[in-house]
Design a protein around this motif. Structure first.
Motif, mmCIF file in Angstrom:
data_model
loop_
_atom_site.group_PDB
_atom_site.id
_atom_site.type_symbol
_atom_site.label_atom_id
_atom_site.label_comp_id
_atom_site.label_asym_id
_atom_site.label_seq_id
_atom_site.Cartn_x
_atom_site.Cartn_y
_atom_site.Cartn_z
ATOM 1 N N TYR A 211 43.559 80.852 -40.352
ATOM 2 C CA TYR A 211 44.325 81.653 -39.731
ATOM 3 C C TYR A 211 45.100 81.270 -38.696
ATOM 4 N N TRP A 212 44.212 80.882 -37.475
ATOM 5 C CA TRP A 212 44.602 80.511 -36.243
ATOM 6 C C TRP A 212 45.496 79.108 -36.102
ATOM 7 N N SER A 213 45.523 78.415 -37.005
ATOM 8 C CA SER A 213 46.473 77.254 -37.198
ATOM 9 C C SER A 213 47.626 77.632 -37.382
ATOM 10 N N ALA A 214 47.542 78.552 -38.368
ATOM 11 C CA ALA A 214 49.011 78.822 -38.848
ATOM 12 C C ALA A 214 49.700 79.888 -37.673
ATOM 13 N N HIS A 215 48.833 80.798 -37.071
ATOM 14 C CA HIS A 215 49.307 81.582 -36.132
ATOM 15 C C HIS A 215 49.972 80.895 -34.735
ATOM 16 N N GLU A 216 49.221 79.485 -34.631
ATOM 17 C CA GLU A 216 49.752 78.955 -33.274
ATOM 18 C C GLU A 216 51.029 78.491 -33.593
ATOM 19 N N VAL A 217 51.347 77.705 -34.776
ATOM 20 C CA VAL A 217 52.343 77.017 -35.113
ATOM 21 C C VAL A 217 53.630 78.219 -35.055
ATOM 22 N N MET A 218 53.383 79.113 -35.526
ATOM 23 C CA MET A 218 54.352 80.436 -35.557
ATOM 24 C C MET A 218 54.900 80.892 -34.500
ATOM 25 N N VAL A 219 53.761 80.893 -33.483
ATOM 26 C CA VAL A 219 54.082 81.373 -32.058
ATOM 27 C C VAL A 219 55.102 80.482 -31.541
ATOM 28 N N LEU A 220 54.909 79.194 -31.468
ATOM 29 C CA LEU A 220 55.598 78.207 -30.938
ATOM 30 C C LEU A 220 57.054 78.205 -31.433
ATOM 31 N N SER A 221 57.272 78.170 -32.856
ATOM 32 C CA SER A 221 58.471 78.261 -33.362
ATOM 33 C C SER A 221 59.287 79.499 -33.473
ATOM 34 N N GLY A 222 58.548 80.478 -33.027
ATOM 35 C CA GLY A 222 59.052 82.021 -33.103
ATOM 36 C C GLY A 222 59.427 82.617 -31.734
ATOM 37 N N THR A 223 59.050 81.818 -30.475
ATOM 38 C CA THR A 223 59.574 82.353 -29.254
ATOM 39 C C THR A 223 59.827 81.094 -28.255
ATOM 40 N N SER A 224 60.389 81.544 -27.021
ATOM 41 C CA SER A 224 60.816 80.687 -26.018
ATOM 42 C C SER A 224 60.125 80.977 -24.771
ATOM 43 N N ASP A 225 60.328 80.232 -23.809
ATOM 44 C CA ASP A 225 59.593 80.500 -22.517
ATOM 45 C C ASP A 225 60.013 81.839 -21.988
ATOM 46 N N LYS A 226 61.420 81.916 -22.252
ATOM 47 C CA LYS A 226 61.977 83.355 -21.681
ATOM 48 C C LYS A 226 61.561 84.763 -22.285
ATOM 49 N N SER B 3 56.601 74.674 -40.618
ATOM 50 C CA SER B 3 55.516 73.638 -40.690
ATOM 51 C C SER B 3 55.135 72.920 -39.545
ATOM 52 N N PHE B 4 54.380 71.888 -39.524
ATOM 53 C CA PHE B 4 54.104 70.933 -38.543
ATOM 54 C C PHE B 4 54.097 69.519 -39.044
ATOM 55 N N GLU B 5 54.801 68.537 -38.325
ATOM 56 C CA GLU B 5 55.114 67.285 -38.933
ATOM 57 C C GLU B 5 54.084 66.228 -38.678
ATOM 58 N N ARG B 6 53.322 66.131 -37.699
ATOM 59 C CA ARG B 6 52.446 64.977 -37.403
ATOM 60 C C ARG B 6 51.091 65.466 -36.990
ATOM 61 N N PHE B 7 50.261 64.573 -37.433
ATOM 62 C CA PHE B 7 48.845 64.745 -37.034
ATOM 63 C C PHE B 7 47.767 63.681 -37.141
ATOM 64 N N SER B 8 47.276 63.252 -36.110
ATOM 65 C CA SER B 8 46.070 62.268 -36.195
ATOM 66 C C SER B 8 44.890 62.724 -35.218
ATOM 67 N N LEU B 9 43.830 62.088 -35.290
ATOM 68 C CA LEU B 9 42.728 62.287 -34.037
ATOM 69 C C LEU B 9 43.006 61.312 -33.072
ATOM 70 N N ARG B 10 43.691 60.289 -33.554
ATOM 71 C CA ARG B 10 44.038 59.327 -32.335
ATOM 72 C C ARG B 10 45.244 60.101 -31.524
ATOM 73 N N GLY B 11 46.451 60.766 -32.156
ATOM 74 C CA GLY B 11 47.204 61.520 -31.473
ATOM 75 C C GLY B 11 46.551 62.405 -30.480
ATOM 76 N N VAL B 12 45.493 63.219 -30.928
ATOM 77 C CA VAL B 12 45.032 64.338 -30.458
ATOM 78 C C VAL B 12 44.533 63.856 -29.117
ATOM 79 N N PHE B 13 43.552 62.691 -29.003
ATOM 80 C CA PHE B 13 43.110 62.363 -28.114
ATOM 81 C C PHE B 13 43.794 61.445 -26.990
ATOM 82 N N GLY B 14 44.806 61.016 -27.614
ATOM 83 C CA GLY B 14 45.942 60.235 -26.711
ATOM 84 C C GLY B 14 46.813 60.952 -25.926
ATOM 85 N N LEU B 15 46.698 62.458 -26.235
ATOM 86 C CA LEU B 15 47.317 63.529 -25.256
ATOM 87 C C LEU B 15 46.688 63.827 -23.971
ATOM 88 N N TYR B 16 45.408 63.406 -23.832
ATOM 89 C CA TYR B 16 44.658 63.497 -22.778
ATOM 90 C C TYR B 16 45.540 62.839 -21.632
#
Length: 412
Positions: free
Chosen positions: A119-134, A201-214
């Motif tokens: 549920y939460w993985s789908a919810h978070e993708v929907m939030v970013l795609s459906g809203t803007s900072d304003k 949908s989301f396009e990219r995912f890898s654990l290396r990418g996850v930890f690289g964002l640090y």
């Protein structure tokens, strides 16, 4: 009028997300607080509740990683559907197992945690795609008001069905089974009603990418905030049991939660409409202060007055003041990455992994202590001590904001 104009400005995805989240919150309110109380009624053991919670959050964290690899470029409606089906199975199992549920808490925790991960993985993708900072504060104002509606209906319904079960069969546990059967039906109906229109949908995912964002400063501080927030998760189930002990019945607890929900609807909408980007830091500070005061007063008093104090200062005022700002900065940390939308699930998984580690450490330690110490006194000190971590979260969020401003973000 201004409120309805802002509401109209929200995208279709934003409005769909609000509807699905309201339904999920209704089920979560019933199945979260009242499933914990069900385990307490069966065993009077906080250690057993901690065991269930431990495996729930472990499965949710690992679920995000599994979903990241298995569901790239696939519609979020699939994730919603799987999550709702798993929740349907979970609640059917509780009804079928009955009092034997206490022997299956590990497996039930894993199943429920995996369902929450979908549920939460789908919810978070929907939030970013459906809203803007304003529009994000307004979106969260409406979203959290929807949550509040669910938190009115859920506890009231729970209290009513538990009372009905006690009158009908002469035992409160039968009311719990009525309650869990209703939640199973709710998940089934919602799953069948999910529409595939305008899927994302989301396009990219890898654990290396996850930890690289640090390496990104704004995100690094966000991850530490997620870890600290994870450490605080055991406050939640401790609050449910302590509040039940204060009010002495599910009916009174459900009634109190519903009344708080009514007030929270008003506060969330007003704060969401009033919130402006240039006020985020100040209002976040006020929210943190109120949450710390409420979190210390509640376990010290441990009576109806302390509970009222906690709900008004914390749930009704403190939570929206504190939360709206950090959610805005959370999504800004993703959006300010030039490749952020493509990598968004790596950000979400990083958040869940760090938060999950904090949750597992917190609940695991409480589980260990609750098995060897007097439970109610431990719960009081535990709740009050963890409430001080709002100060640490506030400090980390200041670091997030500073990093965003240095990266070019302007608060207007």
């Amino acid at each position: 009028m201004e409120f309805f104009e802002k509401l109209k400005a929200l995208s279709y995805r934003a409005r769909l997300t609000i509807v699905l989240h309201t339904v999920f919150t209704l089920a979560e309110t019933i199945g979260g607080v009242f499933f914990n109380l069900y385990l307490w009624r069966l065993t009077s053991s906080l250690a057993l509740i901690a065991q269930y919670q431990f495996f729930f959050w472990l499965a949710m964290m690992l679920g995000f990683i599994l979903i990241g690899y298995a569901f790239k470029n696939k519609g979020m409606s699939q994730l919603f559907r799987i999550g709702f089906w798993l929740n349907f199975i979970f609640f059917c199992l509780i009804v079928w197992l009955g009092e034997r549920s206490i022997n299956w808490t590990v497996y039930l925790g894993l199943l429920s945690g995996l369902a929450a991960g979908f549920y939460w993985s789908a919810h978070e993708v929907m939030v970013l795609s459906g809203t803007s900072d304003k529009t994000r504060e307004m979106f969260y104002g409406v979203l959290m008001s929807g949550e509040s509606v669910a938190r009115i209906a859920g506890p009231a319904l729970s209290a009513g069905l538990i009372w009905l079960g006690a009158k009908w069969r002469g035992e409160a546990l039968f009311g719990y089974y009525l309650l869990f059967a209703f939640v199973a039906l709710l998940f089934l109906v919602t799953e069948l009603a999910i529409n595939r229109v305008k899927d994302v949908s989301f396009e990219r995912f890898s654990l290396r990418g996850v930890f690289g964002l640090y390496q990104r400063k704004a995100w690094r501080w966000n991850l530490w905030r997620s870890f600290v927030d994870g450490l605080m998760i055991s406050r939640w189930f401790v609050w449910g049991v302590l509040s039940y002990l204060i009010l002495t019945s599910e009916v009174w607890l459900g009634t109190m939660m519903s009344l708080v929900g009514v007030l929270a609807i008003i506060s969330n909408i007003l704060i969401g409409q009033w919130f402006k980007p240039n006020l985020r830091a100040r209002l976040n500070s006020w929210g943190a202060a109120l949450l710390v005061i409420a979190g210390i007063a509640y376990p010290l008093l441990l009576n109806p007055l302390g509970l009222v104090f906690d709900q008004i200062l914390g749930e009704i005022i403190g939570i929206p003041l504190f939360t709206f700002a950090w959610l805005a900065w959370f999504y800004l940390a993703v959006e300010t990455d030039y490749d952020g939308k493509k990598r968004q699930f790596e950000y979400y998984a990083g958040h869940e992994i760090w938060q999950g580690i904090g949750r597992i450490l917190s609940i695991g330690l409480f589980w260990l202590l609750a098995s060897n110490l007097e439970q109610v006194n431990l719960a009081r000190w535990w709740f009050g001590g963890l409430s001080l971590l709002f100060i640490v979260q506030w400090w980390l969020l200041k670091k997030v904001r500073t990093a965003l401003v240095k990266a070019g973000y302007k608060e207007e």
